[in-house]
Write a protein that holds these residues in place. Structure first.
Motif, PDB file in Angstrom:
ATOM      1  N   GLY A   9       0.808  -1.213   0.000  1.00  0.00           N
ATOM      2  CA  GLY A   9       0.000   0.000   0.000  1.00  0.00           C
ATOM      3  C   GLY A   9       0.840   1.262   0.000  1.00  0.00           C
ATOM      4  O   GLY A   9       0.572   2.207  -0.762  1.00  0.00           O
ATOM      5  N   PHE A  10       1.883   1.302   0.809  1.00  0.00           N
ATOM      6  CA  PHE A  10       2.723   2.492   0.864  1.00  0.00           C
ATOM      7  C   PHE A  10       3.532   2.669  -0.417  1.00  0.00           C
ATOM      8  O   PHE A  10       3.774   3.795  -0.866  1.00  0.00           O
ATOM      9  N   ASP A  11       3.939   1.518  -1.009  1.00  0.00           N
ATOM     10  CA  ASP A  11       4.644   1.606  -2.295  1.00  0.00           C
ATOM     11  C   ASP A  11       3.747   2.248  -3.346  1.00  0.00           C
ATOM     12  O   ASP A  11       4.218   3.049  -4.178  1.00  0.00           O
ATOM     13  N   ALA A  12       2.477   1.896  -3.323  1.00  0.00           N
ATOM     14  CA  ALA A  12       1.536   2.499  -4.275  1.00  0.00           C
ATOM     15  C   ALA A  12       1.421   4.003  -4.048  1.00  0.00           C
ATOM     16  O   ALA A  12       1.350   4.794  -5.011  1.00  0.00           O
ATOM     17  N   LEU A  13       1.426   4.421  -2.787  1.00  0.00           N
ATOM     18  CA  LEU A  13       1.362   5.851  -2.490  1.00  0.00           C
ATOM     19  C   LEU A  13       2.606   6.580  -2.994  1.00  0.00           C
ATOM     20  O   LEU A  13       2.521   7.729  -3.469  1.00  0.00           O
ATOM     21  N   ILE A  14       3.757   5.927  -2.897  1.00  0.00           N
ATOM     22  CA  ILE A  14       4.993   6.544  -3.393  1.00  0.00           C
ATOM     23  C   ILE A  14       4.915   6.752  -4.902  1.00  0.00           C
ATOM     24  O   ILE A  14       5.285   7.819  -5.432  1.00  0.00           O
ATOM     25  N   VAL A  15       4.443   5.738  -5.609  1.00  0.00           N
ATOM     26  CA  VAL A  15       4.319   5.854  -7.067  1.00  0.00           C
ATOM     27  C   VAL A  15       3.322   6.955  -7.429  1.00  0.00           C
ATOM     28  O   VAL A  15       3.558   7.771  -8.333  1.00  0.00           O
ATOM     29  N   ILE A  16       2.207   6.990  -6.693  1.00  0.00           N
ATOM     30  CA  ILE A  16       1.202   8.032  -6.947  1.00  0.00           C
ATOM     31  C   ILE A  16       1.796   9.415  -6.695  1.00  0.00           C
ATOM     32  O   ILE A  16       1.561  10.373  -7.460  1.00  0.00           O
ATOM     33  N   ALA A  18       4.963  10.271  -6.914  1.00  0.00           N
ATOM     34  CA  ALA A  18       5.918  10.587  -7.981  1.00  0.00           C
ATOM     35  C   ALA A  18       5.187  11.036  -9.244  1.00  0.00           C
ATOM     36  O   ALA A  18       5.556  12.052  -9.872  1.00  0.00           O
ATOM     37  N   VAL A  19       4.156  10.307  -9.626  1.00  0.00           N
ATOM     38  CA  VAL A  19       3.391  10.680 -10.816  1.00  0.00           C
ATOM     39  C   VAL A  19       2.685  12.014 -10.600  1.00  0.00           C
ATOM     40  O   VAL A  19       2.642  12.877 -11.492  1.00  0.00           O
ATOM     41  N   GLY A  20       2.156  12.196  -9.368  1.00  0.00           N
ATOM     42  CA  GLY A  20       1.462  13.452  -9.078  1.00  0.00           C
ATOM     43  C   GLY A  20       2.382  14.651  -9.137  1.00  0.00           C
ATOM     44  O   GLY A  20       1.988  15.732  -9.615  1.00  0.00           O
ATOM     45  N   SER A  21       3.617  14.494  -8.630  1.00  0.00           N
ATOM     46  CA  SER A  21       4.558  15.616  -8.688  1.00  0.00           C
ATOM     47  C   SER A  21       4.912  15.967 -10.129  1.00  0.00           C
ATOM     48  O   SER A  21       5.028  17.151 -10.481  1.00  0.00           O
ATOM     49  N   ALA A  22       5.074  14.943 -10.974  1.00  0.00           N
ATOM     50  CA  ALA A  22       5.364  15.204 -12.392  1.00  0.00           C
ATOM     51  C   ALA A  22       4.192  15.905 -13.068  1.00  0.00           C
ATOM     52  O   ALA A  22       4.376  16.851 -13.858  1.00  0.00           O
ATOM     53  N   LEU A  23       2.960  15.471 -12.758  1.00  0.00           N
ATOM     54  CA  LEU A  23       1.783  16.116 -13.333  1.00  0.00           C
ATOM     55  C   LEU A  23       1.635  17.546 -12.834  1.00  0.00           C
ATOM     56  O   LEU A  23       1.246  18.449 -13.591  1.00  0.00           O
ATOM     57  N   GLU A  24       1.947  17.763 -11.534  1.00  0.00           N
ATOM     58  CA  GLU A  24       1.838  19.110 -10.987  1.00  0.00           C
ATOM     59  C   GLU A  24       2.795  20.061 -11.676  1.00  0.00           C
ATOM     60  O   GLU A  24       2.436  21.207 -12.004  1.00  0.00           O
ATOM     61  N   VAL A  25       4.012  19.608 -11.915  1.00  0.00           N
ATOM     62  CA  VAL A  25       4.986  20.444 -12.632  1.00  0.00           C
ATOM     63  C   VAL A  25       4.502  20.729 -14.043  1.00  0.00           C
ATOM     64  O   VAL A  25       4.617  21.859 -14.560  1.00  0.00           O
ATOM     65  N   SER A  26       3.933  19.698 -14.681  1.00  0.00           N
ATOM     66  CA  SER A  26       3.469  19.874 -16.064  1.00  0.00           C
ATOM     67  C   SER A  26       2.303  20.855 -16.136  1.00  0.00           C
ATOM     68  O   SER A  26       2.247  21.727 -17.035  1.00  0.00           O
ATOM     69  N   LEU A  27       1.350  20.724 -15.213  1.00  0.00           N
ATOM     70  CA  LEU A  27       0.160  21.564 -15.258  1.00  0.00           C
ATOM     71  C   LEU A  27       0.453  23.000 -14.853  1.00  0.00           C
ATOM     72  O   LEU A  27      -0.202  23.938 -15.332  1.00  0.00           O
ATOM     73  N   ARG A  28       1.430  23.204 -13.969  1.00  0.00           N
ATOM     74  CA  ARG A  28       1.731  24.563 -13.492  1.00  0.00           C
ATOM     75  C   ARG A  28       2.932  25.176 -14.204  1.00  0.00           C
ATOM     76  O   ARG A  28       3.469  26.197 -13.775  1.00  0.00           O
ATOM     77  N   LEU A  53      12.368   5.913  -2.435  1.00  0.00           N
ATOM     78  CA  LEU A  53      11.697   5.370  -1.244  1.00  0.00           C
ATOM     79  C   LEU A  53      11.163   3.966  -1.480  1.00  0.00           C
ATOM     80  O   LEU A  53      10.904   3.230  -0.520  1.00  0.00           O
ATOM     81  N   LEU A  54      10.985   3.566  -2.737  1.00  0.00           N
ATOM     82  CA  LEU A  54      10.524   2.202  -3.025  1.00  0.00           C
ATOM     83  C   LEU A  54      11.535   1.154  -2.569  1.00  0.00           C
ATOM     84  O   LEU A  54      11.169  -0.004  -2.336  1.00  0.00           O
TER      85      LEU A  54
END
Length: 384
Positions: A9-16, A18-28, A53-54
């Motif tokens: 479960g925590f590994d999934a949160l780490i991946v999310i 990482a993807v979220g930070s990349a999307l945030e940079v892209s959108l902003r 962290l994985l």
């Protein structure tokens, strides 16, 4: 399903994250405080800061350090990249916690240095930082490290306490087994003395009868001679085998004590500082020798236990003579704890002795004050 959630479960949160930070940079991208670097570099770079962290299970120290080193390196390229996304900030807090939670104390302290130094470097490279951020951001990460360290210390103390409890339990069990074995050996020696005495009397009687037989009874005399020889052989074998259980001690030549010797025992206990009163209920009658010895040993061990553990001012010994059985009680007014959850090593041996003769034993606290040892020894029937 629950196992997968707990495990990954925590590994999934780490991946999310990482993807979220990349999307945030892209959108902003293009906003006033966005990094100056190109999008194709910034988006994967912030994701790579989080992803180490994985590997935290395989590399509990290197993985969180890699998060901080990646963040420091990226801050040298562009001071706004690391502080631009919430996910990277959260990864720094998690990495700080994991560094505090490292089992090795030297690595944990080195991790604290990385956290404080890295936090100061990253904030300082941000062109929009304030003095308060430069001071309090490293402190915040240090608090995360301290939380991990405190949790690790608590877990270490819990493990040590559990190990001590397990070791103590093993030692108690081993001591109880030794006490039981010693009591069995003592019973075996006592029974040897009883049986040896009886067989000796029978051998002597057979020999006396054989010598008194008239001459015509040749065959009968020969048969009695065989019985006498077999008895003497059995006595020799018994002495040889049971002698191995005496641990090098000489065989006792004096009679073993029984309930008739309680006055002497109680006088010895009183000289040791514990007044004892003897109560006899029922009509006193001769007991089988083995039962008589065991009854004495039970009272002796009960009084010894009172002297050692109870901190009592006086004790009572009660002997109940009942049809087919004898009951024994040792009471005191002490306040000390009954050892080993109610069964000290000596009492464990006595319980084994009582079971051998088919009886039962209880020990526990009295309603008001003190403790009682109560046993029942049947005079007939089979033991185990």
């Amino acid at each position: 399903m629950n196992f997968l959630v707990r495990r990954h479960g925590f590994d999934a949160l780490i991946v999310i994250a990482a993807v979220g930070s990349a999307l945030e940079v892209s959108l902003r991208h293009g906003s006033p405080k966005a990094p100056d670097t190109t999008l194709w570099f910034t988006a994967p770079a912030v994701a790579l800061v989080v992803l180490p962290l994985l590997a935290r299970r395989r590399f509990p120290f290197a993985a969180p350090v890699a998060v901080w080193l990646a963040g420091i390196a990226l801050s040298f390229v562009d001071g706004r990249v690391v502080v631009f996304t919430i996910s990277v900030f959260g990864a720094g807090m998690v990495a700080s916690f994991l560094l505090g939670n490292v089992g090795d104390a030297v690595r944990a302290r080195l991790g604290l240095a990385v956290v404080l130094g890295g936090g100061a470097v990253v904030v300082n490279h941000n062109p929009d930082h304030t003095t308060g951020q430069l001071v309090f951001s490293p402190i915040l990460f240090a608090v995360c490290w301290l939380a991990g360290y405190a949790l690790r210390e608590h877990a270490t103390q819990a493990e040590a306490a559990e190990e001590r409890a397990t070791t103590a339990e093993r030692e108690r069990e081993a001591a109880a087994r030794i006490a039981v074995a010693e009591e069995r050996a003592r019973v075996a020696r006592e029974l040897h003395d009883i049986v040896a005495h009886a067989v000796s009397v029978m051998v002597l009687q057979v020999g006396a009868i054989r010598h008194k037989l008239p001459d015509p009874f040749v065959e009968e005399a020969a048969a009695l001679r065989d019985v006498e020889r077999a008895g003497r052989t059995a006595l020799a074998e018994m002495r040889r085998l049971v002698g191995a259980t005496r641990d090098g001690e000489d065989a006792e030549l004096t009679p073993h004590p029984g309930l008739g010797n309680l006055d002497v025992l109680l006088a010895e206990v009183e000289r040791a500082g514990l007044p004892v009163r003897l109560h006899v209920d029922g009509e006193s009658s001769p007991l089988p020798e083995a039962i008589d010895r065991s009854a004495y040993r039970i009272v002796q061990e009960g009084l010894t236990n009172v002297l050692k553990h109870a901190r009592a001012t006086h004790a009572d010994v009660i002997v109940h003579y009942l049809p087919g059985e004898v009951r024994l009680e040792v009471r005191d007014d002490g306040v000390g704890a009954v050892p080993d959850n109610g069964l000290g090593h000596g009492l464990a041996g006595i319980r084994e002795r009582v079971k051998i003769y088919g009886g039962d034993m209880t020990v526990g606290a009295l309603p008001d004050r003190g403790f009682v040892l109560s046993t029942r020894l049947p005079l007939t029937g089979e033991g185990r």
